[in-house]
Design a protein around this motif. Structure first.
Motif, PDB file in Angstrom:
ATOM      1  N   TYR A 149      47.497  23.371  33.865  1.00 38.48           N
ATOM      2  CA  TYR A 149      48.270  23.541  32.631  1.00 38.48           C
ATOM      3  C   TYR A 149      48.837  24.948  32.432  1.00 38.48           C
ATOM      4  N   TRP A 150      48.437  25.932  33.257  1.00 36.65           N
ATOM      5  CA  TRP A 150      48.879  27.279  32.941  1.00 36.65           C
ATOM      6  C   TRP A 150      49.375  28.103  34.116  1.00 36.65           C
ATOM      7  N   THR A 151      49.266  27.619  35.336  1.00 37.85           N
ATOM      8  CA  THR A 151      49.815  28.375  36.454  1.00 37.85           C
ATOM      9  C   THR A 151      51.344  28.247  36.450  1.00 37.85           C
ATOM     10  N   PRO A 152      52.065  29.168  37.128  1.00 36.34           N
ATOM     11  CA  PRO A 152      53.534  29.144  37.081  1.00 36.34           C
ATOM     12  C   PRO A 152      54.150  27.819  37.514  1.00 36.34           C
ATOM     13  N   ASP A 308      43.544  43.443  40.964  1.00 35.92           N
ATOM     14  CA  ASP A 308      42.672  42.271  40.893  1.00 35.92           C
ATOM     15  C   ASP A 308      42.722  41.595  39.526  1.00 35.92           C
ATOM     16  N   VAL A 309      42.857  42.402  38.487  1.00 31.30           N
ATOM     17  CA  VAL A 309      42.789  41.836  37.134  1.00 31.30           C
ATOM     18  C   VAL A 309      44.157  41.739  36.478  1.00 31.30           C
ATOM     19  N   ALA A 310      45.216  42.092  37.191  1.00 31.25           N
ATOM     20  CA  ALA A 310      46.552  42.144  36.575  1.00 31.25           C
ATOM     21  C   ALA A 310      46.974  40.796  36.025  1.00 31.25           C
ATOM     22  N   PHE A 311      46.741  39.744  36.814  1.00 29.79           N
ATOM     23  CA  PHE A 311      47.172  38.421  36.354  1.00 29.79           C
ATOM     24  C   PHE A 311      46.425  38.009  35.091  1.00 29.79           C
ATOM     25  N   GLY A 312      45.103  38.110  35.132  1.00 32.69           N
ATOM     26  CA  GLY A 312      44.316  37.704  33.966  1.00 32.69           C
ATOM     27  C   GLY A 312      44.636  38.530  32.743  1.00 32.69           C
ATOM     28  N   GLY A 407      36.488  32.676  38.817  1.00 32.48           N
ATOM     29  CA  GLY A 407      37.923  32.430  38.693  1.00 32.48           C
ATOM     30  C   GLY A 407      38.402  32.408  37.254  1.00 32.48           C
ATOM     31  N   TRP A 408      39.737  32.392  37.128  1.00 32.42           N
ATOM     32  CA  TRP A 408      40.332  32.522  35.796  1.00 32.42           C
ATOM     33  C   TRP A 408      40.040  31.324  34.902  1.00 32.42           C
ATOM     34  N   SER A 409      40.012  30.121  35.458  1.00 32.35           N
ATOM     35  CA  SER A 409      39.781  28.957  34.592  1.00 32.35           C
ATOM     36  C   SER A 409      38.386  28.997  33.977  1.00 32.35           C
ATOM     37  N   ASP A 410      37.389  29.425  34.743  1.00 30.99           N
ATOM     38  CA  ASP A 410      36.046  29.584  34.178  1.00 30.99           C
ATOM     39  C   ASP A 410      36.036  30.645  33.082  1.00 30.99           C
TER      40      ASP A 410
END
Length: 423
Positions: A149-152, A308-312, A407-410
């Motif tokens: 639902y949230w990736t590009p 490493d954290v730029a996306f989140g 990971g980001w979803s968790d």
């Protein structure tokens, strides 16, 4: 136009208990009109003079029953060539760019599943069958924090194309009354699937006119089974044009249907549908949930690599900004720097890397140990970009971590558990 999305509907979507039912109105701007479609098929059909005249009279008369009859004549006359010809016309004359925004919004709404009666190739999915039924009915509910639902390039919820699809799936499409009858009465599993889903999920109808008799009968069966009462929340919702308040009241009281209406200015402006869809998206998609959780808070990231954290960080900052909050995002590179920050300032959330910081110490474990020793208080989520060993997870939880996220979803899911009141 101010769009009010019912809170109950948002709650059902966010909880993974809502299924979208997408009808012809959703794809109308992209699909050739019925008459144009039938004329295109007729041009490819080998019809004798009498059948051609009969078909022309039906199409030009233009009533719904006449157009359905014309479709049946063409399907019978063309046989196995019918679906291929239909696919060619949709490929040549279809305009998927006309509904690109609708598709993007639909993919970003965390429905548990999407059902559609549309057989065009614009909404990709499975055709009815055991694999599709098992995925929708037996798999765990899909939740808003999932990457789908949230990736590009997010695909959105899994889709079942109830009337088949022209093109590569190779399924015969339901295009005529005979096709409807065969799908309904020659495949008992099909109706069992729909009954099960309608009885256990909140359904949101998008672009559906409720002219299909079997759909209305199915809804009636479910209402009778659960003994729907006036004071109960709706079992389904529909985005509909030009519904007056007294009509909306009746639909809620006697049909169990909540309506989200938009004004078409006498049938001349259908843009209200897109505004309603956007409002539902903005109220329920992952960025809305994360934004509600973090608006106005201070987040301390502890990671030696900004990359490493730029996306989140960007997802969280954008989400909080869209929610209207003044969220602070602060990054430091080691447990020692994080502890120094917490001694002098406040953090509503600490996100700490499992790996070593720029001082060589394991960030999350060292920080948690220091916070326990010095009674520095803040929720801490330990974040890894790979699966975490059970022993490492137990160590971090025993030191006081709220969660160990792989990971980001968790991470997004844990933010909801900590802050969001709707989950």
């Amino acid at each position: 136009m101010t769009v009010t999305v019912p809170p109950h509907l948002v709650d059902q979507i966010v909880a993974g208990r809502c299924v979208a039912f997408v009808g012809a109105g959703f794809a109308a701007p992209a699909v050739p009109a019925w008459k144009m479609l039938l004329r295109g098929l007729a041009a490819q059909a080998a019809l004798d003079a009498d059948t051609a005249a009969w078909l022309s009279a039906l199409v030009e008369n233009g009533g719904s029953r006449d157009l359905e009859a014309a479709a049946q004549i063409l399907q019978t006359a063309m046989g196995a060539d019918f679906d291929a010809a239909l696919a060619d016309i949709l490929a040549e004359q279809g305009k998927p760019e006309a509904i690109a925004d609708r598709m993007r919004l639909l993919a970003g709404i965390p429905f548990d599943a999407i059902l559609t009666t549309n057989f065009d190739p614009f909404l990709v999915g499975q055709v009815p069958g055991p694999d599709a039924y098992q995925q929708i009915l037996r798999d765990p509910p899909h939740r808003w924090w999932e990457p789908r639902y949230w990736t590009p390039d997010a695909p959105g919820a899994p889709v079942v194309k109830l009337h088949g699809e022209v093109g590569p799936l190779g399924s015969s499409v339901v295009f005529t009354q005979r096709g409807y009858r065969e799908r309904l009465y020659s495949s008992p599993a099909y109706m069992t699937f729909l009954r099960s889903l309608f009885a256990t999920s909140t359904v949101l109808f998008l672009g559906v006119s409720f002219t299909d008799a079997y759909l209305n009968e199915l809804r009636s069966e479910v209402l009778a089974m659960i003994d729907q009462r006036d004071e109960d929340p709706p079992v389904a919702y529909a985005v509909l044009p030009d519904v007056a308040p007294h009509q909306a009241r009746y639909l809620h009281s006697h049909e169990g249907l909540g309506t989200i209406s938009y004004d078409t200015a006498g049938g001349t402006d259908w843009s209200g549908f897109d505004r309603v869809l956007e409002a539902i998206h903005d109220a329920s998609n992952p960025r809305a949930q994360i934004g509600a959780a973090l608006a106005g808070r201070t987040v301390l990231w502890v990671d030696s690599s900004a990359e490493d954290v730029a996306f989140g960080r960007s997802v969280l900052a954008e989400a909080a900004g869209r929610a209207g909050g003044s969220t602070r995002m602060v990054q430091v590179g080691s447990a020692a720097e994080a502890a120094a920050w917490l001694r002098d300032d406040r953090a509503d959330l600490v996100i700490a890397d499992l790996a070593a910081g720029n001082d060589g110490e394991p960030v999350a474990e060292a920080l948690l140990s220091t916070m326990r020793r010095e009674d520095l208080r803040a929720p801490v989520i330990a974040l890894a970009q790979a699966p975490v060993r059970a022993a490492d997870r137990l160590t971090l939880l025993s030191l006081g971590a709220s969660e160990v996220a792989a990971g980001w979803s968790d991470l997004f899911r844990e933010l909801a558990c900590i802050y969001a009141p709707t989950v």
